[in-house]
Design a protein around this motif. Structure first.
Motif, mmCIF file in Angstrom:
data_model
loop_
_atom_site.group_PDB
_atom_site.id
_atom_site.type_symbol
_atom_site.label_atom_id
_atom_site.label_comp_id
_atom_site.label_asym_id
_atom_site.label_seq_id
_atom_site.Cartn_x
_atom_site.Cartn_y
_atom_site.Cartn_z
ATOM 1 N N SER A 199 18.852 -25.053 1.261
ATOM 2 C CA SER A 199 18.129 -24.992 -0.010
ATOM 3 C C SER A 199 19.067 -25.229 -1.179
ATOM 4 O O SER A 199 18.708 -25.888 -2.169
ATOM 5 C CB SER A 199 17.442 -23.628 -0.160
ATOM 6 N N ILE A 203 18.367 -28.054 -4.020
ATOM 7 C CA ILE A 203 18.203 -27.704 -5.435
ATOM 8 C C ILE A 203 19.260 -28.399 -6.285
ATOM 9 O O ILE A 203 18.969 -28.893 -7.385
ATOM 10 C CB ILE A 203 18.278 -26.177 -5.629
ATOM 11 N N LEU A 206 18.099 -31.905 -6.856
ATOM 12 C CA LEU A 206 17.019 -31.954 -7.839
ATOM 13 C C LEU A 206 17.586 -31.830 -9.251
ATOM 14 O O LEU A 206 17.166 -32.543 -10.179
ATOM 15 C CB LEU A 206 15.999 -30.840 -7.558
ATOM 16 N N ILE A 238 12.036 -24.626 -3.568
ATOM 17 C CA ILE A 238 11.702 -25.696 -4.516
ATOM 18 C C ILE A 238 10.614 -25.216 -5.467
ATOM 19 O O ILE A 238 10.659 -25.483 -6.682
ATOM 20 C CB ILE A 238 11.249 -26.962 -3.766
ATOM 21 N N TRP A 241 12.133 -23.055 -8.082
ATOM 22 C CA TRP A 241 12.894 -23.872 -9.029
ATOM 23 C C TRP A 241 11.976 -24.631 -9.977
ATOM 24 O O TRP A 241 12.202 -24.669 -11.196
ATOM 25 C CB TRP A 241 13.771 -24.848 -8.238
ATOM 26 N N GLN A 242 10.921 -25.240 -9.442
ATOM 27 C CA GLN A 242 9.975 -25.999 -10.260
ATOM 28 C C GLN A 242 9.264 -25.097 -11.270
ATOM 29 O O GLN A 242 9.136 -25.433 -12.453
ATOM 30 C CB GLN A 242 8.927 -26.680 -9.358
ATOM 31 N N ALA A 272 5.040 -27.113 -4.366
ATOM 32 C CA ALA A 272 6.397 -27.598 -4.621
ATOM 33 C C ALA A 272 6.406 -28.847 -5.488
ATOM 34 O O ALA A 272 7.480 -29.290 -5.920
ATOM 35 C CB ALA A 272 7.108 -27.882 -3.302
#
Length: 549
Positions: A199, A203, A206, A238, A241-242, A272
């Protein structure tokens, strides 16, 4: 310090390249091949590395002549141009290395033409070569004995890409697929045991796309859900994070049809930010699916192909698909069956191709043993190296052209599109979340941006299209979506994209249908297009991050 240049040759015009409509979006190409940024990251810091993607810039051969090492990567469909570049560089006395899908499946085509060749994954052999090269002890051929542990990979150098020239970014989370489709070379190259990044790595990638200004990212995995248990915690990270950043990135990817059998997985992908998924459906002919060992598509009690597609769509994820004609269990009835299936499934975008046997695949081995592989001349004539069983080669070629003409006629295409966006009232998961109640300013900003993007694409499209009938049809479709869904600016934007991409498909089909009246041979566009299989390209423009050099 050495001067190292990594080159990706240009692609011919292709289904996924969107070349005919790319100017409408103000971009040079749809996305960078994912291996470029990774290869740069694997170069030791004391060397200077430059990335050159011929799809967004011309190659300066005088610049390459000053390099200490020129590296080329490419797929088979880039082969002709790759060899041209190789010849130019070697004529200037520069050392060359070549790797990638073409080098892996067709190494004999590069025999004696390059100083060093890489086969298969090269995440370990590429830096090992560089270390040996510095000492003057390198080999001429490298083949990595073990599969790469993805958790050991560095952060790709997205900062070295000319990001402003691409529409999308490209990244990879996993490699490998558990299935055994006969025509697919992925399990040969990457294996059947899916391997995943952590992960933290995902990340970080991204974040790197945000830093360079890319807001849409294609996760190029051949099957993101090959290991469902392992991908779910990554999807949850995700999502976190988003949502902490008001969903700054839109994602799309490839997955197998068994996605429809896992409600939790569909929900996680939607949350996600995955808005689209490409699925290898391949054919509505169940006997052909069994023949090619696409058994995940014919599971008992899983529902029909159409039921499963609708299940994914009902979960807020738009479905694109790959379709193949020319299996041994196909006869000429397959040609009307494909457009009819796409219509019932409400799939607007489908990559349709003739069955093609890629070297290293079980299909290639079987057909070679059966004496059913066309020579190069016949492959050019008929658009595939496969000699079909249930029809003649001419019937297969002409039937394929008919499928493409029917599938991407304006009436058929917009009928499918309107069935999804008007009759079904399709909505993406992200845009339905109560989450936005706490992010009103972000939602307003997002909505305004999408209204503007819709207007820009619509105006450019109507100005660019010269065919009066097609232009009138596009105006009709754009007017219709404004009337019916004007309160949903994200739908307006996506719909405008789909209208614009039809312009690309229409132009592509026109070139595919251009068969030489004297020889009966397909056009270059038809031959290159029909060779592009789902596993070789979602093709065209992405390459696989893992097949390096």
């Amino acid at each position: 310090m050495a001067d190292i240049v990594i080159v990706n040759p240009r692609f011919d015009i292709s289904f996924w390249g969107f070349e005919h409509c790319m100017p409408l979006f103000g971009k040079k190409a749809n996305l960078p091949v994912a291996c470029l940024a990774l290869l740069a990251a694997l170069v030791p810091d004391h060397h200077d590395v430059t990335l050159v993607d011929e799809n967004v810039e011309d190659i300066d051969f005088d610049r390459l002549a000053r390099a200490d090492l020129v590296c080329l990567t490419g797929m088979s469909i880039q082969g002709t141009r790759l060899l041209e570049i190789l010849e130019e560089v070697r004529a200037r006395g520069v050392m060359t290395v070549v790797g990638g899908p073409m080098a892996t499946v067709e190494p004999e085509a590069l025999e004696g033409l390059t100083d060093v060749i890489f086969l298969g994954e090269a995440d370990e052999t590429w830096p090992a070569f560089l270390e040996a090269w510095e000492k003057g002890e390198h080999k001429s051929r490298y083949e990595q004995p073990e599969k790469t542990k993805l958790e050991t990979l560095p952060l790709p150098r997205a900062d070295l890409l000319k990001a402003e020239r691409y529409m999308f970014g490209s990244m990879q989370i996993s490699r490998g697929c558990p299935f055994t489709c006969e025509f697919c070379d992925i399990i040969v190259t990457f294996g059947r045991r899916p391997r995943l990044k952590t992960s933290e790595q995902v990340i970080a990638e991204l974040e790197s796309f945000l830093e360079v200004g890319l807001k849409i990212v294609f996760v190029v995995d051949d099957n993101l859900i090959g290991n469902k248990k392992a991908i779910k915690p990554i999807l949850r990270d995700i999502i976190e994070w988003q949502q902490a950043r008001a969903y700054p990135l839109t994602l799309f990817t490839e997955a197998s049809l068994d996605l429809a059998e896992d409600d939790e997985l569909m929900e996680l992908m939607g949350l996600a930010g995955f808005q689209n998924v490409f699925i290898g459906i391949e054919t509505p002919n169940e006997e052909s699916l069994k023949e090619t060992k696409k058994l995940q598509n014919v599971r008992p009690n899983a529902g029909s192909l159409i039921d499963r597609v609708h299940r994914i769509q009902d979960n807020g994820i738009d479905v694109w698909c790959g379709m193949i004609v020319g299996f041994d269990h196909d006869d000429t009835t397959i040609f009307p069956a494909v457009p009819e299936f796409l219509s019932r499934a409400r799939i607007s975008t489908a990559l349709v191709g003739m069955l093609h046997a890629i070297p290293t695949t079980p299909l290639f081995k079987r057909l070679k043993e059966e004496g059913r592989l066309n020579n190069d001349e016949d492959a050019d004539l008929y658009g595939t190296n496969v000699v079909p069983l249930g029809m003649s080669s001419t019937e297969l070629r002409d039937g394929f052209i008919e499928v493409m003409q029917e599938t991407y006629s304006a009436d058929a295409y917009f009928s499918r599109l309107d069935s999804q966006f008007f009759d079904q009232d399709f909505k993406f998961t992200v845009h339905q979340l109560p989450y936005w109640d706490d992010w009103r300013w972000a939602w307003a900003k997002r909505a305004s941006y999408n209204y503007v993007r819709f207007g820009v694409i619509a105006s450019r499209l109507l100005s660019a299209v010269k065919d009066p009938d097609l232009r009138a049809r596009y105006r009709q479709q754009l007017t219709q979506v404004v009337k019916k869904r004007w309160r949903e600016p994200h739908i307006l934007f996506i719909y405008a994209l789909k209208v614009a991409t039809h312009y690309h498909y229409a132009e592509l089909v026109r070139s595919i249908a251009d068969v030489d009246p004297e020889t009966g041979a397909m056009s270059n566009a038809g031959r290159s297009f029909s060779r592009v299989r789902k596993d070789e390209a979602v093709a065209d423009k992405k390459d696989k991050e893992a097949i390096a050099a």
